[in-house]
Design an enzyme around this catalytic site. Structure first.
Site, PDB file in Angstrom:
ATOM      1  N   GLY A  98       0.826  -1.208   0.000  1.00 21.82           N
ATOM      2  CA  GLY A  98       0.000   0.000   0.000  1.00 21.82           C
ATOM      3  C   GLY A  98       0.858   1.254   0.000  1.00 21.82           C
ATOM      4  O   GLY A  98       1.756   1.393   0.821  1.00 21.82           O
TER       5      GLY A  98
ATOM      6  N   HIS B 188      -9.685   4.667   0.762  1.00 23.43           N
ATOM      7  CA  HIS B 188      -8.355   4.996   0.229  1.00 23.43           C
ATOM      8  C   HIS B 188      -8.015   6.477   0.236  1.00 23.43           C
ATOM      9  O   HIS B 188      -6.873   6.842  -0.039  1.00 23.43           O
ATOM     10  CB  HIS B 188      -8.201   4.422  -1.182  1.00 23.43           C
ATOM     11  CG  HIS B 188      -8.114   2.929  -1.175  1.00 23.43           C
ATOM     12  ND1 HIS B 188      -9.219   2.130  -0.992  1.00 23.43           N
ATOM     13  CD2 HIS B 188      -7.053   2.097  -1.293  1.00 23.43           C
ATOM     14  CE1 HIS B 188      -8.843   0.867  -1.007  1.00 23.43           C
ATOM     15  NE2 HIS B 188      -7.549   0.804  -1.189  1.00 23.43           N
TER      16      HIS B 188
ATOM     17  N   THR C  27       3.994   2.712   5.436  1.00 24.48           N
ATOM     18  CA  THR C  27       2.595   2.264   5.449  1.00 24.48           C
ATOM     19  C   THR C  27       1.798   3.199   6.342  1.00 24.48           C
ATOM     20  O   THR C  27       2.301   3.658   7.376  1.00 24.48           O
ATOM     21  CB  THR C  27       2.445   0.818   5.973  1.00 24.48           C
ATOM     22  OG1 THR C  27       1.053   0.574   6.268  1.00 24.48           O
ATOM     23  CG2 THR C  27       3.229   0.546   7.245  1.00 24.48           C
TER      24      THR C  27
ATOM     25  N   ARG D 117      -5.767  -1.796   8.526  1.00 26.03           N
ATOM     26  CA  ARG D 117      -5.678  -3.254   8.313  1.00 26.03           C
ATOM     27  C   ARG D 117      -6.183  -3.966   9.569  1.00 26.03           C
ATOM     28  O   ARG D 117      -7.375  -3.965   9.787  1.00 26.03           O
ATOM     29  CB  ARG D 117      -4.260  -3.660   7.931  1.00 26.03           C
ATOM     30  CG  ARG D 117      -4.243  -4.921   7.099  1.00 26.03           C
ATOM     31  CD  ARG D 117      -2.952  -5.066   6.366  1.00 26.03           C
ATOM     32  NE  ARG D 117      -1.807  -4.898   7.226  1.00 26.03           N
ATOM     33  CZ  ARG D 117      -0.729  -5.662   7.197  1.00 26.03           C
ATOM     34  NH1 ARG D 117      -0.669  -6.654   6.350  1.00 26.03           N
ATOM     35  NH2 ARG D 117       0.285  -5.434   7.984  1.00 26.03           N
TER      36      ARG D 117
ATOM     37  N   ARG E 291     -25.811   6.722  10.235  1.00 24.33           N
ATOM     38  CA  ARG E 291     -25.239   6.643   8.889  1.00 24.33           C
ATOM     39  C   ARG E 291     -23.800   6.119   8.937  1.00 24.33           C
ATOM     40  O   ARG E 291     -23.004   6.577   9.775  1.00 24.33           O
ATOM     41  CB  ARG E 291     -25.178   8.042   8.246  1.00 24.33           C
ATOM     42  CG  ARG E 291     -26.520   8.666   7.981  1.00 24.33           C
ATOM     43  CD  ARG E 291     -27.115   8.116   6.678  1.00 24.33           C
ATOM     44  NE  ARG E 291     -28.302   8.855   6.296  1.00 24.33           N
ATOM     45  CZ  ARG E 291     -29.541   8.587   6.712  1.00 24.33           C
ATOM     46  NH1 ARG E 291     -29.751   7.590   7.543  1.00 24.33           N
ATOM     47  NH2 ARG E 291     -30.558   9.316   6.301  1.00 24.33           N
TER      48      ARG E 291
ATOM     49  N   ARG F  68       1.288  -5.262  -5.145  1.00 18.25           N
ATOM     50  CA  ARG F  68       1.456  -6.434  -4.282  1.00 18.25           C
ATOM     51  C   ARG F  68       1.706  -7.584  -5.260  1.00 18.25           C
ATOM     52  O   ARG F  68       0.907  -7.802  -6.160  1.00 18.25           O
ATOM     53  CB  ARG F  68       0.201  -6.691  -3.458  1.00 18.25           C
ATOM     54  CG  ARG F  68      -0.221  -5.494  -2.587  1.00 18.25           C
ATOM     55  CD  ARG F  68      -1.375  -5.863  -1.675  1.00 18.25           C
ATOM     56  NE  ARG F  68      -2.115  -4.696  -1.228  1.00 18.25           N
ATOM     57  CZ  ARG F  68      -1.783  -3.939  -0.183  1.00 18.25           C
ATOM     58  NH1 ARG F  68      -0.707  -4.215   0.517  1.00 18.25           N
ATOM     59  NH2 ARG F  68      -2.516  -2.905   0.171  1.00 18.25           N
TER      60      ARG F  68
ATOM     61  N   ASP G 234      -0.588   2.286   8.117  1.00 14.88           N
ATOM     62  CA  ASP G 234      -1.145   1.516   9.247  1.00 14.88           C
ATOM     63  C   ASP G 234      -0.314   1.603  10.532  1.00 14.88           C
ATOM     64  O   ASP G 234      -0.823   1.313  11.611  1.00 14.88           O
ATOM     65  CB  ASP G 234      -1.270   0.036   8.865  1.00 14.88           C
ATOM     66  CG  ASP G 234      -2.128  -0.171   7.632  1.00 14.88           C
ATOM     67  OD1 ASP G 234      -3.047   0.629   7.419  1.00 14.88           O
ATOM     68  OD2 ASP G 234      -1.863  -1.127   6.875  1.00 14.88           O
TER      69      ASP G 234
ATOM     70  N   MET H 169      -8.997   3.165   8.039  1.00 12.52           N
ATOM     71  CA  MET H 169      -8.113   2.059   7.671  1.00 12.52           C
ATOM     72  C   MET H 169      -7.211   1.683   8.843  1.00 12.52           C
ATOM     73  O   MET H 169      -7.312   2.238   9.933  1.00 12.52           O
ATOM     74  CB  MET H 169      -7.278   2.424   6.450  1.00 12.52           C
ATOM     75  CG  MET H 169      -8.014   2.206   5.142  1.00 12.52           C
ATOM     76  SD  MET H 169      -6.907   2.412   3.723  1.00 12.52           S
ATOM     77  CE  MET H 169      -7.929   1.719   2.424  1.00 12.52           C
TER      78      MET H 169
ATOM     79  N   ASP I 247       1.727  -0.457  11.618  1.00  8.33           N
ATOM     80  CA  ASP I 247       1.670  -1.765  12.279  1.00  8.33           C
ATOM     81  C   ASP I 247       2.993  -2.529  12.157  1.00  8.33           C
ATOM     82  O   ASP I 247       2.995  -3.751  11.989  1.00  8.33           O
ATOM     83  CB  ASP I 247       0.503  -2.594  11.703  1.00  8.33           C
ATOM     84  CG  ASP I 247       0.604  -2.781  10.194  1.00  8.33           C
ATOM     85  OD1 ASP I 247       1.455  -2.122   9.553  1.00  8.33           O
ATOM     86  OD2 ASP I 247      -0.166  -3.587   9.647  1.00  8.33           O
TER      87      ASP I 247
ATOM     88  N   SER J 156     -26.510  13.800  18.471  1.00  7.52           N
ATOM     89  CA  SER J 156     -25.403  13.566  17.530  1.00  7.52           C
ATOM     90  C   SER J 156     -24.296  12.789  18.247  1.00  7.52           C
ATOM     91  O   SER J 156     -24.002  13.031  19.434  1.00  7.52           O
ATOM     92  CB  SER J 156     -24.895  14.893  16.970  1.00  7.52           C
ATOM     93  OG  SER J 156     -23.889  15.419  17.778  1.00  7.52           O
TER      94      SER J 156
ATOM     95  N   GLY K 138       5.526  -2.069   3.778  1.00  2.43           N
ATOM     96  CA  GLY K 138       5.048  -2.563   5.063  1.00  2.43           C
ATOM     97  C   GLY K 138       5.563  -3.962   5.352  1.00  2.43           C
ATOM     98  O   GLY K 138       6.538  -4.411   4.731  1.00  2.43           O
ATOM     99  N   ASP K 139       4.901  -4.653   6.270  1.00  6.72           N
ATOM    100  CA  ASP K 139       5.465  -5.938   6.704  1.00  6.72           C
ATOM    101  C   ASP K 139       5.454  -6.982   5.591  1.00  6.72           C
ATOM    102  O   ASP K 139       6.363  -7.814   5.510  1.00  6.72           O
ATOM    103  CB  ASP K 139       4.807  -6.439   7.996  1.00  6.72           C
ATOM    104  CG  ASP K 139       3.455  -7.048   7.763  1.00  6.72           C
ATOM    105  OD1 ASP K 139       2.742  -6.554   6.880  1.00  6.72           O
ATOM    106  OD2 ASP K 139       3.110  -8.009   8.480  1.00  6.72           O
TER     107      ASP K 139
ATOM    108  N   ALA L 111      15.224  11.360  -0.521  1.00  3.07           N
ATOM    109  CA  ALA L 111      16.350  11.342   0.431  1.00  3.07           C
ATOM    110  C   ALA L 111      17.365  10.266   0.054  1.00  3.07           C
ATOM    111  O   ALA L 111      18.583  10.485   0.128  1.00  3.07           O
ATOM    112  CB  ALA L 111      15.820  11.110   1.846  1.00  3.07           C
TER     113      ALA L 111
ATOM    114  N   GLN M 275      -7.507   7.994   2.692  1.00  4.65           N
ATOM    115  CA  GLN M 275      -6.493   8.073   3.765  1.00  4.65           C
ATOM    116  C   GLN M 275      -5.091   7.758   3.260  1.00  4.65           C
ATOM    117  O   GLN M 275      -4.100   7.999   3.941  1.00  4.65           O
ATOM    118  CB  GLN M 275      -6.832   7.094   4.893  1.00  4.65           C
ATOM    119  CG  GLN M 275      -8.107   7.434   5.616  1.00  4.65           C
ATOM    120  CD  GLN M 275      -8.705   6.225   6.327  1.00  4.65           C
ATOM    121  OE1 GLN M 275      -8.525   6.056   7.515  1.00  4.65           O
ATOM    122  NE2 GLN M 275      -9.404   5.382   5.583  1.00  4.65           N
TER     123      GLN M 275
HETATM  124  O1  F6P Z   1      -1.726  -1.320   4.329  1.00  2.00           O
HETATM  125  C1  F6P Z   1      -2.295  -0.149   3.849  1.00  2.00           C
HETATM  126  C2  F6P Z   1      -3.747  -0.354   3.547  1.00  2.00           C
HETATM  127  O2  F6P Z   1      -4.288   0.865   3.069  1.00  2.00           O
HETATM  128  C3  F6P Z   1      -4.595  -0.877   4.719  1.00  2.00           C
HETATM  129  O3  F6P Z   1      -4.929   0.138   5.620  1.00  2.00           O
HETATM  130  C4  F6P Z   1      -5.772  -1.481   3.993  1.00  2.00           C
HETATM  131  O4  F6P Z   1      -6.343  -2.507   4.761  1.00  2.00           O
HETATM  132  C5  F6P Z   1      -5.136  -2.021   2.737  1.00  2.00           C
HETATM  133  O5  F6P Z   1      -3.919  -1.334   2.547  1.00  2.00           O
HETATM  134  C6  F6P Z   1      -5.990  -1.858   1.508  1.00  2.00           C
HETATM  135  O6  F6P Z   1      -5.347  -2.480   0.463  1.00  2.00           O
HETATM  136  P1  F6P Z   1      -5.757  -2.346  -1.060  1.00  2.00           P
HETATM  137  O7  F6P Z   1      -5.350  -0.989  -1.525  1.00  2.00           O
HETATM  138  O8  F6P Z   1      -5.043  -3.447  -1.729  1.00  2.00           O
HETATM  139  O9  F6P Z   1      -7.260  -2.467  -1.091  1.00  2.00           O
END
Ligand code: F6P
Length: 332
Positions: free
Chosen positions: A11, A257, A126, A172, A251, A72, A128, A170, A130, A221, A102-103, A22, A259
């Site tokens: 991602g 995305h 990333t 993950r 709602r 990916r 996330d 988001m 994480d 609210s 990311g990982d 850099a 984010q």
């Molecule tokens: O790892 C970054 C991330 O945006 C996560 O927050 C989210 O779960 C995932 O990638 C979404 O992946 P894709 O863009 O493949 O739908």
């Protein structure tokens, strides 16, 4: 050292371009040639590369996304995929490969190290956050900002209509964006994977909290931040359930995305710049099999396996503050 390569994988995250910049500028300072592979590990297999010069990284520090593109790559997880990548890196005379991701990207880097003798260095990119071993990842600060800004906007319409809103963020399977965005936007409630127990009790607790907040504030609210992949069936189902059990209009809003995009905030640009420059420095010293991260404002290096060995914990103090604020919100 004469030649290094660089790619972005998984991602995309705001600040990846700042990191590319850099790396390129630091390497050029030492007269090291830099080759940028396009589309992550796909590009390694398919030989999609180009030489990166100073002019290629002009005017990119403020841009979201990644000029190298990302992907990916399932093929890379196979033995043949990694062998092809290793052969291609050797053919180009690459001595060190820098991976921003990311990982999943770091697992890919570890996999490649079984087939390639060159140095491999990871840079945590990333939204996330994480990844264990670094306090923050490149893109995380901007994602919090984006989520916070969106929740502020949702708040306006929630107030106007006295509705309940569920805002899915988001992360993950991690609650870093959720916790920080919820506290920063003064959300009324937050659901995080690290603290989540079971659906039925959660709904009962939320309904009681909504009643308490309504009694105290005199309006209906209410904003709930929910981390993605947490609620069975997603936030739409939860919105319907809360709607029917509370009688208050509810709602769902899925930020998605949005984010991942946008101009990186200063913290992400600075983190990306520090880590990118340091990655080149340690590549020159012969390091391999490690991620460059930051801990307590100091640059650190962490073996790849440690970056996914344990689940990184949320800030316990922020959780305590959040819980006491939620408690105060409903007290008479
Ligand atoms: O790892 C970054 C991330 O945006 C996560 O927050 C989210 O779960 C995932 O990638 C979404 O992946 P894709 O863009 O493949 O739908």
């Amino acid at each position: 050292m004469r030649k290094i390569a660089l790619l972005t994988s998984g991602g995309d995250a705001p600040g990846m371009n700042a990191c590319i910049r850099a790396v390129v500028l630091t390497a050029l300072h030492y007269n090291i040639e830099v080759y940028g592979y396009q589309h992550g590990y796909h590009g390694l297999i398919g030989q999609e590369y180009r030489r990166l010069r100073a002019k290629d990284v002009l005017n990119i520090i403020q841009r979201g996304g990644t000029i190298l593109r990302s992907a990916r790559c399932h093929e890379f997880k196979t033995e043949e995929g990694a062998q092809t990548a290793a052969k291609n890196l050797n053919a180009l005379g690459i001595e060190a490969l820098l991976v921003i991701g990311g990982d999943g990207s770091f697992r890919g880097a570890q996999h490649l190290s079984n087939y390639w003798d060159g140095q491999i260095i990871g840079l945590p990119g990333t939204i996330d956050n994480d990844i264990a071993g670094t306090d923050a990842t490149i893109g995380y600060y901007t994602a919090i900002e984006t989520a916070m800004d969106s929740i502020d906007k949702v708040r306006d319409t929630a107030d106007a209509f006295e509705r309940i809103f569920l805002v899915e963020v988001m992360g993950r399977h991690a609650g870093f964006i959720g916790l920080n965005a919820a506290v920063a936007s003064a959300a009324d409630q937050v659901l995080l994977p690290e603290l989540f127990k079971d659906s039925e009790n959660t709904v009962t607790d939320i309904l009681a909290h909504i009643e308490g907040v309504k009694a105290r504030r005199g309006d209906s609210s209410y904003i709930i931040v929910v981390t993605e992949n947490l609620w069975p069936g997603g936030v739409t189902g939860l919105a319907e359930e809360l709607n029917s059990r509370s009688g208050i209009e509810c709602r769902p809003v899925i930020l998605g995305h949005v984010q991942r995009g946008g101009s990186p905030v200063a913290q992400d640009r600075l983190l990306a710049t520090r880590l990118g420059a340091h990655a080149v420095e340690i590549a020159r010293s012969g390091a391999t099999g490690i991620m460059v991260g930051e801990h307590h404002h100091q640059v650190v290096t962490v073996p790849f396996a440690q970056t996914w060995a344990e689940r990184k914990a949320l800030d316990p103090y922020l959780i305590t503050i959040m819980e006491s604020l939620f408690d105060l919100l409903q007290r008479p």
